[in-house]
Design a protein around this motif. Structure first.
Motif, PDB file in Angstrom:
ATOM      1  N   GLU A   1       0.854  -1.198   0.000  1.00  0.00           N
ATOM      2  CA  GLU A   1       0.000   0.000   0.000  1.00  0.00           C
ATOM      3  C   GLU A   1       0.887   1.244   0.000  1.00  0.00           C
ATOM      4  O   GLU A   1       1.747   1.409   0.866  1.00  0.00           O
ATOM      5  N   SER A   2       0.696   2.120  -0.962  1.00  0.00           N
ATOM      6  CA  SER A   2       1.599   3.259  -1.126  1.00  0.00           C
ATOM      7  C   SER A   2       1.450   4.304  -0.026  1.00  0.00           C
ATOM      8  O   SER A   2       0.395   4.433   0.607  1.00  0.00           O
ATOM      9  N   ALA A   3       2.499   5.066   0.181  1.00  0.00           N
ATOM     10  CA  ALA A   3       2.545   6.108   1.222  1.00  0.00           C
ATOM     11  C   ALA A   3       1.911   7.399   0.709  1.00  0.00           C
ATOM     12  O   ALA A   3       2.499   8.481   0.769  1.00  0.00           O
ATOM     13  N   THR A   4       0.689   7.272   0.205  1.00  0.00           N
ATOM     14  CA  THR A   4       0.053   8.393  -0.498  1.00  0.00           C
ATOM     15  C   THR A   4      -1.314   8.741   0.090  1.00  0.00           C
ATOM     16  O   THR A   4      -2.112   9.418  -0.560  1.00  0.00           O
TER      17      THR A   4
ATOM     18  N   GLY B   1       2.241   2.898 -12.447  1.00  0.00           N
ATOM     19  CA  GLY B   1       2.242   1.441 -12.466  1.00  0.00           C
ATOM     20  C   GLY B   1       1.527   0.739 -11.328  1.00  0.00           C
ATOM     21  O   GLY B   1       1.739  -0.464 -11.122  1.00  0.00           O
ATOM     22  N   CYS B   2       0.648   1.432 -10.590  1.00  0.00           N
ATOM     23  CA  CYS B   2      -0.097   0.717  -9.551  1.00  0.00           C
ATOM     24  C   CYS B   2      -1.082  -0.249 -10.211  1.00  0.00           C
ATOM     25  O   CYS B   2      -1.500  -0.058 -11.351  1.00  0.00           O
ATOM     26  N   GLU B   3      -1.450  -1.282  -9.466  1.00  0.00           N
ATOM     27  CA  GLU B   3      -2.304  -2.339 -10.011  1.00  0.00           C
ATOM     28  C   GLU B   3      -3.742  -2.254  -9.521  1.00  0.00           C
ATOM     29  O   GLU B   3      -4.620  -2.959 -10.033  1.00  0.00           O
ATOM     30  N   MET B   4      -3.964  -1.430  -8.517  1.00  0.00           N
ATOM     31  CA  MET B   4      -5.312  -1.214  -8.004  1.00  0.00           C
ATOM     32  C   MET B   4      -5.295   0.076  -7.196  1.00  0.00           C
ATOM     33  O   MET B   4      -4.235   0.654  -6.935  1.00  0.00           O
ATOM     34  N   ILE B   5      -6.472   0.526  -6.813  1.00  0.00           N
ATOM     35  CA  ILE B   5      -6.625   1.679  -5.931  1.00  0.00           C
ATOM     36  C   ILE B   5      -7.323   1.202  -4.656  1.00  0.00           C
ATOM     37  O   ILE B   5      -8.279   0.421  -4.723  1.00  0.00           O
ATOM     38  N   THR B   6      -6.827   1.654  -3.510  1.00  0.00           N
ATOM     39  CA  THR B   6      -7.519   1.411  -2.248  1.00  0.00           C
ATOM     40  C   THR B   6      -7.797   2.754  -1.587  1.00  0.00           C
ATOM     41  O   THR B   6      -6.871   3.513  -1.299  1.00  0.00           O
ATOM     42  N   ALA B   7      -9.063   3.051  -1.396  1.00  0.00           N
ATOM     43  CA  ALA B   7      -9.463   4.286  -0.728  1.00  0.00           C
ATOM     44  C   ALA B   7      -9.597   3.997   0.761  1.00  0.00           C
ATOM     45  O   ALA B   7     -10.461   3.227   1.167  1.00  0.00           O
ATOM     46  N   ILE B   8      -8.733   4.595   1.549  1.00  0.00           N
ATOM     47  CA  ILE B   8      -8.643   4.303   2.978  1.00  0.00           C
ATOM     48  C   ILE B   8      -9.281   5.436   3.791  1.00  0.00           C
ATOM     49  O   ILE B   8      -9.062   6.612   3.509  1.00  0.00           O
ATOM     50  N   THR B   9     -10.039   5.053   4.814  1.00  0.00           N
ATOM     51  CA  THR B   9     -10.664   6.002   5.742  1.00  0.00           C
ATOM     52  C   THR B   9     -11.704   6.876   5.042  1.00  0.00           C
ATOM     53  O   THR B   9     -11.765   8.087   5.260  1.00  0.00           O
ATOM     54  N   MET B  10     -12.521   6.279   4.224  1.00  0.00           N
ATOM     55  CA  MET B  10     -13.620   7.011   3.612  1.00  0.00           C
ATOM     56  C   MET B  10     -14.703   7.277   4.667  1.00  0.00           C
ATOM     57  O   MET B  10     -15.105   6.359   5.394  1.00  0.00           O
TER      58      MET B  10
ATOM     59  N   GLY C   1       9.025 -14.526  -6.023  1.00  0.00           N
ATOM     60  CA  GLY C   1       9.674 -15.798  -5.708  1.00  0.00           C
ATOM     61  C   GLY C   1       9.816 -16.031  -4.219  1.00  0.00           C
ATOM     62  O   GLY C   1       9.950 -17.172  -3.778  1.00  0.00           O
ATOM     63  N   ARG C   2       9.800 -14.955  -3.438  1.00  0.00           N
ATOM     64  CA  ARG C   2       9.872 -15.101  -1.977  1.00  0.00           C
ATOM     65  C   ARG C   2       8.495 -14.965  -1.335  1.00  0.00           C
ATOM     66  O   ARG C   2       8.191 -15.634  -0.353  1.00  0.00           O
ATOM     67  N   VAL C   3       7.670 -14.076  -1.876  1.00  0.00           N
ATOM     68  CA  VAL C   3       6.295 -13.895  -1.408  1.00  0.00           C
ATOM     69  C   VAL C   3       5.377 -14.447  -2.496  1.00  0.00           C
ATOM     70  O   VAL C   3       5.542 -14.112  -3.670  1.00  0.00           O
ATOM     71  N   PRO C   4       4.415 -15.310  -2.144  1.00  0.00           N
ATOM     72  CA  PRO C   4       3.624 -16.003  -3.169  1.00  0.00           C
ATOM     73  C   PRO C   4       2.905 -15.097  -4.155  1.00  0.00           C
ATOM     74  O   PRO C   4       2.779 -15.435  -5.333  1.00  0.00           O
ATOM     75  N   ALA C   5       2.393 -13.962  -3.691  1.00  0.00           N
ATOM     76  CA  ALA C   5       1.678 -13.044  -4.584  1.00  0.00           C
ATOM     77  C   ALA C   5       1.796 -11.641  -4.007  1.00  0.00           C
ATOM     78  O   ALA C   5       1.707 -11.446  -2.789  1.00  0.00           O
ATOM     79  N   LEU C   6       1.993 -10.662  -4.884  1.00  0.00           N
ATOM     80  CA  LEU C   6       2.171  -9.272  -4.468  1.00  0.00           C
ATOM     81  C   LEU C   6       1.318  -8.362  -5.339  1.00  0.00           C
ATOM     82  O   LEU C   6       1.244  -8.547  -6.557  1.00  0.00           O
ATOM     83  N   VAL C   7       0.682  -7.393  -4.714  1.00  0.00           N
ATOM     84  CA  VAL C   7      -0.149  -6.425  -5.428  1.00  0.00           C
ATOM     85  C   VAL C   7       0.266  -5.027  -5.010  1.00  0.00           C
ATOM     86  O   VAL C   7       0.366  -4.734  -3.813  1.00  0.00           O
ATOM     87  N   VAL C   8       0.529  -4.156  -5.976  1.00  0.00           N
ATOM     88  CA  VAL C   8       0.870  -2.764  -5.707  1.00  0.00           C
ATOM     89  C   VAL C   8      -0.406  -1.937  -5.734  1.00  0.00           C
ATOM     90  O   VAL C   8      -1.070  -1.834  -6.765  1.00  0.00           O
ATOM     91  N   SER C   9      -0.743  -1.360  -4.586  1.00  0.00           N
ATOM     92  CA  SER C   9      -1.975  -0.588  -4.459  1.00  0.00           C
ATOM     93  C   SER C   9      -1.676   0.886  -4.272  1.00  0.00           C
ATOM     94  O   SER C   9      -0.832   1.266  -3.452  1.00  0.00           O
ATOM     95  N   GLY C  10      -2.387   1.715  -5.014  1.00  0.00           N
ATOM     96  CA  GLY C  10      -2.288   3.159  -4.842  1.00  0.00           C
ATOM     97  C   GLY C  10      -3.287   3.601  -3.789  1.00  0.00           C
ATOM     98  O   GLY C  10      -4.499   3.450  -3.961  1.00  0.00           O
ATOM     99  N   CYS C  11      -2.785   4.142  -2.686  1.00  0.00           N
ATOM    100  CA  CYS C  11      -3.633   4.510  -1.561  1.00  0.00           C
ATOM    101  C   CYS C  11      -4.182   5.921  -1.731  1.00  0.00           C
ATOM    102  O   CYS C  11      -3.430   6.875  -1.937  1.00  0.00           O
ATOM    103  N   VAL C  12      -5.495   6.047  -1.611  1.00  0.00           N
ATOM    104  CA  VAL C  12      -6.184   7.337  -1.685  1.00  0.00           C
ATOM    105  C   VAL C  12      -6.833   7.604  -0.333  1.00  0.00           C
ATOM    106  O   VAL C  12      -7.537   6.754   0.200  1.00  0.00           O
ATOM    107  N   GLY C  13      -6.594   8.774   0.217  1.00  0.00           N
ATOM    108  CA  GLY C  13      -7.252   9.172   1.452  1.00  0.00           C
ATOM    109  C   GLY C  13      -8.343  10.180   1.190  1.00  0.00           C
ATOM    110  O   GLY C  13      -8.530  10.643   0.058  1.00  0.00           O
TER     111      GLY C  13
END
Length: 312
Positions: A70-73, A155-164, A111-123
């Motif tokens: 989750e990005s520092a955004t 290059g984020c793969e999804m958006i997560t809106a946090i604290t809506m 290869g070390r973590v089974p699956a990784l997703v880069v999320s763009g954090c929106v506040g």
């Protein structure tokens, strides 16, 4: 643009904790306006962020569980440029760096973590606890489209809106993410009564967003509240919208938002109790797949949650 199904809908994932409270109170790092994007202005700040993420990625690798980066955004939408002493163009460049840093970390841990997703954090555009002057859904879409566009192009793969805090702003984020062709998760914050700051029930809020968007959000979450405040809200929501709540990022503290705002010292709560409450939550709502933390939590809390919820 077409999108692939999000892997966290198929299996359990971890994500990080209360980034800002961890860095401020546990590491003594100043974050003006609670904005972690400012760390990207210096090499030392960037190193602090990378060290923070690597701790959680190490946990995910040991547990062999997927992880959402989750990005520092969270506080990096256009209105915050001026208070942070920068132009919108400078803020946009920091947002780009926040995403590309996670893209690079994902590459390092393949290869070390089974699956990784880069999320763009929106506040939220304004305060994370107070809905204040609520925008129309169209105004919210126009506003959040700028930051979401910056993250999409990086290059984020999804958006997560946090604290809506309210439905119209959540609708705007969904519209902006859909226009970019990105999956989106909406995380509502709840008060001690289990309701949104507007007084709306969680299930009603989710139903309203789904009705207005053709159920576009990939899933919903709850964040920035202690589990004892929203157990009943999850039960109520399940009767109205089924398994649409798929993620939890709880606070360590049982305090209200008003009490947390007034605190000068961190309330870390009880990591073992928090983990046990998560286990009970999953027993009642097994579709919840994304587990992390919010204010007051750190790697110890998420490690305890992983121990309680990923064993057996």
């Amino acid at each position: 643009m077409t999108t692939q199904p999000l892997p966290q809908l198929q299996r359990r994932f971890l994500t990080d904790a209360g980034l800002e409270t961890d860095l401020i109170f546990n590491h003594g790092i100043d974050l003006p306006y609670f904005s972690s994007i400012t760390l990207l202005q210096s090499g030392a700040g960037r190193d602090a962020l990378i060290s923070y993420y690597r701790g959680f990625l190490g946990l995910a690798a040991r547990r062999q569980v997927g992880f959402i980066l989750e990005s520092a955004t969270w506080r990096a939408s256009p209105d915050w440029a001026k208070p942070l002493g920068m132009s919108e163009e400078e803020l946009a460049e920091l947002v780009r760096k926040a995403i590309t840093m996670l893209v690079d970390l994902k590459r390092d841990y393949v290869g070390r973590v089974p699956a990784l997703v880069v999320s763009g954090c929106v506040g939220p555009r304004g305060d994370g606890y107070d809905p204040g002057a609520i925008m129309s859904a169209d105004a919210a879409a126009a506003y959040h489209a700028r930051q979401i566009g910056w993250m999409s192009r990086a290059g984020c793969e999804m958006i997560t809106a946090i604290t809506m805090t309210n439905v119209p702003e959540a609708l705007g984020v969904v519209t902006a993410a859909r226009d970019e062709g990105l999956p989106v998760a909406i995380s509502f914050t709840l008060e001690t009564d289990g309701k949104l700051p507007t007084g709306q029930n969680l299930g009603d809020a989710i139903a309203a967003v789904d009705a207005a968007t053709g159920s576009y959000p990939a899933y919903y979450m709850v964040n920035c509240a202690h589990p004892v405040h929203f157990f009943a809200a999850l039960d109520e929501a399940a009767t109205k919208v089924g398994d649409r709540v798929r993620g939890i990022r709880a606070n360590a503290s049982r305090c209200s938002h008003a009490e947390l705002d007034a605190m000068t010292e961190l309330d870390r709560g009880d990591p073992a109790e928090l983990a046990q409450l998560h286990r009970e939550m999953l027993d009642r709502h097994p579709a919840i797949n994304v587990l992390g933390g919010c204010c007051g939590t750190d790697l110890e809390h998420v490690s305890a949650i992983a121990e309680a919820c990923l064993t057996g």
